[in-house]
Design a protein around this motif. Structure first.
Motif, mmCIF file in Angstrom:
data_model
loop_
_atom_site.group_PDB
_atom_site.id
_atom_site.type_symbol
_atom_site.label_atom_id
_atom_site.label_comp_id
_atom_site.label_asym_id
_atom_site.label_seq_id
_atom_site.Cartn_x
_atom_site.Cartn_y
_atom_site.Cartn_z
ATOM 1 N N ALA A 68 -24.242 49.172 -20.487
ATOM 2 C CA ALA A 68 -24.176 49.236 -19.253
ATOM 3 C C ALA A 68 -23.247 47.937 -18.912
ATOM 4 N N GLY A 69 -22.288 48.255 -17.835
ATOM 5 C CA GLY A 69 -21.352 47.027 -17.216
ATOM 6 C C GLY A 69 -20.145 47.266 -18.100
ATOM 7 N N GLY A 70 -20.177 48.000 -19.178
ATOM 8 C CA GLY A 70 -18.803 48.083 -20.084
ATOM 9 C C GLY A 70 -17.891 49.137 -19.794
ATOM 10 N N SER A 71 -16.935 49.115 -20.267
ATOM 11 C CA SER A 71 -15.610 49.991 -20.009
ATOM 12 C C SER A 71 -15.222 50.854 -21.071
ATOM 13 N N LEU A 72 -14.685 52.042 -20.706
ATOM 14 C CA LEU A 72 -13.958 52.996 -21.859
ATOM 15 C C LEU A 72 -12.958 53.625 -20.942
ATOM 16 N N LYS A 73 -12.014 53.993 -21.847
ATOM 17 C CA LYS A 73 -10.698 54.737 -21.252
ATOM 18 C C LYS A 73 -10.753 56.094 -21.891
ATOM 19 N N LEU A 74 -10.736 57.060 -21.003
ATOM 20 C CA LEU A 74 -10.619 58.518 -21.599
ATOM 21 C C LEU A 74 -9.102 58.998 -21.599
ATOM 22 N N SER A 75 -8.823 59.934 -22.446
ATOM 23 C CA SER A 75 -7.464 60.330 -22.510
ATOM 24 C C SER A 75 -7.554 61.912 -22.680
ATOM 25 N N CYS A 76 -6.442 62.587 -22.068
ATOM 26 C CA CYS A 76 -6.549 63.967 -22.031
ATOM 27 C C CYS A 76 -4.993 64.270 -22.146
ATOM 28 N N ALA A 77 -4.825 64.620 -23.516
ATOM 29 C CA ALA A 77 -3.245 64.949 -23.944
ATOM 30 C C ALA A 77 -2.825 66.453 -24.024
ATOM 31 N N ALA A 78 -2.200 67.046 -23.232
ATOM 32 C CA ALA A 78 -1.784 68.510 -23.626
ATOM 33 C C ALA A 78 -0.694 68.558 -24.793
ATOM 34 N N SER A 79 -0.910 69.721 -25.474
ATOM 35 C CA SER A 79 -0.291 69.926 -26.629
ATOM 36 C C SER A 79 1.100 70.342 -26.247
ATOM 37 N N GLY A 80 1.562 70.739 -25.034
ATOM 38 C CA GLY A 80 2.808 71.054 -24.507
ATOM 39 C C GLY A 80 2.612 71.120 -23.014
ATOM 40 N N LYS A 81 4.006 71.435 -22.569
ATOM 41 C CA LYS A 81 3.954 71.534 -20.957
ATOM 42 C C LYS A 81 3.562 72.532 -20.416
ATOM 43 N N ILE A 82 2.722 72.579 -19.282
ATOM 44 C CA ILE A 82 2.001 73.524 -18.549
ATOM 45 C C ILE A 82 2.945 73.593 -17.318
ATOM 46 N N SER A 83 3.558 74.867 -17.214
ATOM 47 C CA SER A 83 4.361 74.769 -15.868
ATOM 48 C C SER A 83 3.564 75.106 -14.764
ATOM 49 N N GLY A 84 3.815 74.751 -13.646
ATOM 50 C CA GLY A 84 3.097 74.804 -12.393
ATOM 51 C C GLY A 84 1.963 74.225 -12.181
ATOM 52 N N VAL A 85 1.530 73.036 -12.804
ATOM 53 C CA VAL A 85 0.351 72.137 -12.913
ATOM 54 C C VAL A 85 0.677 71.535 -11.291
ATOM 55 N N ASN A 86 -0.532 71.526 -10.532
ATOM 56 C CA ASN A 86 -0.545 70.790 -9.366
ATOM 57 C C ASN A 86 -1.609 69.792 -9.154
ATOM 58 N N VAL A 87 -2.704 70.035 -9.909
ATOM 59 C CA VAL A 87 -3.849 69.157 -10.059
ATOM 60 C C VAL A 87 -4.230 68.922 -11.240
ATOM 61 N N ARG A 88 -4.537 67.807 -11.987
ATOM 62 C CA ARG A 88 -5.154 67.157 -12.814
ATOM 63 C C ARG A 88 -6.370 66.583 -12.796
ATOM 64 N N VAL B 92 -3.345 62.529 -19.140
ATOM 65 C CA VAL B 92 -4.267 62.120 -18.071
ATOM 66 C C VAL B 92 -5.194 61.196 -18.514
ATOM 67 N N TYR B 93 -5.198 60.080 -17.767
ATOM 68 C CA TYR B 93 -6.267 58.992 -18.261
ATOM 69 C C TYR B 93 -7.378 58.840 -17.289
ATOM 70 N N LEU B 94 -8.396 58.426 -17.499
ATOM 71 C CA LEU B 94 -9.671 57.989 -16.632
ATOM 72 C C LEU B 94 -10.299 56.540 -17.195
ATOM 73 N N GLN B 95 -9.849 55.536 -16.637
ATOM 74 C CA GLN B 95 -10.320 54.557 -16.638
ATOM 75 C C GLN B 95 -11.623 54.172 -16.039
ATOM 76 N N MET B 96 -12.729 53.904 -16.938
ATOM 77 C CA MET B 96 -14.160 53.780 -16.549
ATOM 78 C C MET B 96 -14.584 52.389 -16.572
ATOM 79 N N ASN B 97 -14.812 51.772 -15.515
ATOM 80 C CA ASN B 97 -15.523 50.331 -15.530
ATOM 81 C C ASN B 97 -16.729 49.965 -15.039
ATOM 82 N N SER B 98 -17.486 49.099 -15.301
ATOM 83 C CA SER B 98 -18.815 48.838 -14.865
ATOM 84 C C SER B 98 -19.649 50.140 -14.840
ATOM 85 N N LEU B 99 -19.727 50.597 -16.058
ATOM 86 C CA LEU B 99 -20.493 52.055 -16.474
ATOM 87 C C LEU B 99 -21.853 51.713 -16.269
#
Length: 115
Positions: free
Chosen positions: A13-33, A77-84
């Motif tokens: 508790a109180g620590g940090s993690l950074k999540l990553s989400c990598a797509a294997s290719g380009k997805i056309s028409g993406v408007n929300v991640r 796409v990344y998610l930086q998580m602090n003060s967990l």
């Protein structure tokens, strides 16, 4: 195209993690991640989203602690998580939504926060 989430793990508790989400290719028409999470015995819930114009949205309990970002050139796409907190413990999923209604999901990465 597949989404590969990574970066989960065990943190105090109180620590940090950074999540990553990598797509294997380009997805056309993406408007929300986005990032979602599902705790044991609970339904999947939205954590954060980011639009193509950079506008972000956060679930109330993570505001001020989590930050979503993306590198379009890297299809990541990344998610930086602090003060967990222990209540952040869940499997975290990333997704991408297209303007033609298709949703792509990653396989999930487990985040465990010990008290």
């Amino acid at each position: 195209v597949q989404l590969q989430a990574s970066g989960g793990g065990l943190v105090q508790a109180g620590g940090s993690l950074k999540l990553s989400c990598a797509a294997s290719g380009k997805i056309s028409g993406v408007n929300v991640r986005g990032w979602y999470r599902q705790a044991p015995g609970k339904e999947r819930e939205l954590v954060a989203t980011i639009l193509n114009n950079g506008l972000t949205n956060y679930e109330d309990s993570v505001k001020g602690r989590f930050s979503i970002s993306r590198d379009i050139a890297k299809n990541t796409v990344y998610l930086q998580m602090n003060s967990l907190k222990p209540e952040d413990t869940a499997v975290y999923f990333c997704n991408q939504k297209t303007n033609y209604g298709r949703i792509y999901w990653g396989q999930g990465t487990l985040v465990t926060v010990s008290s």
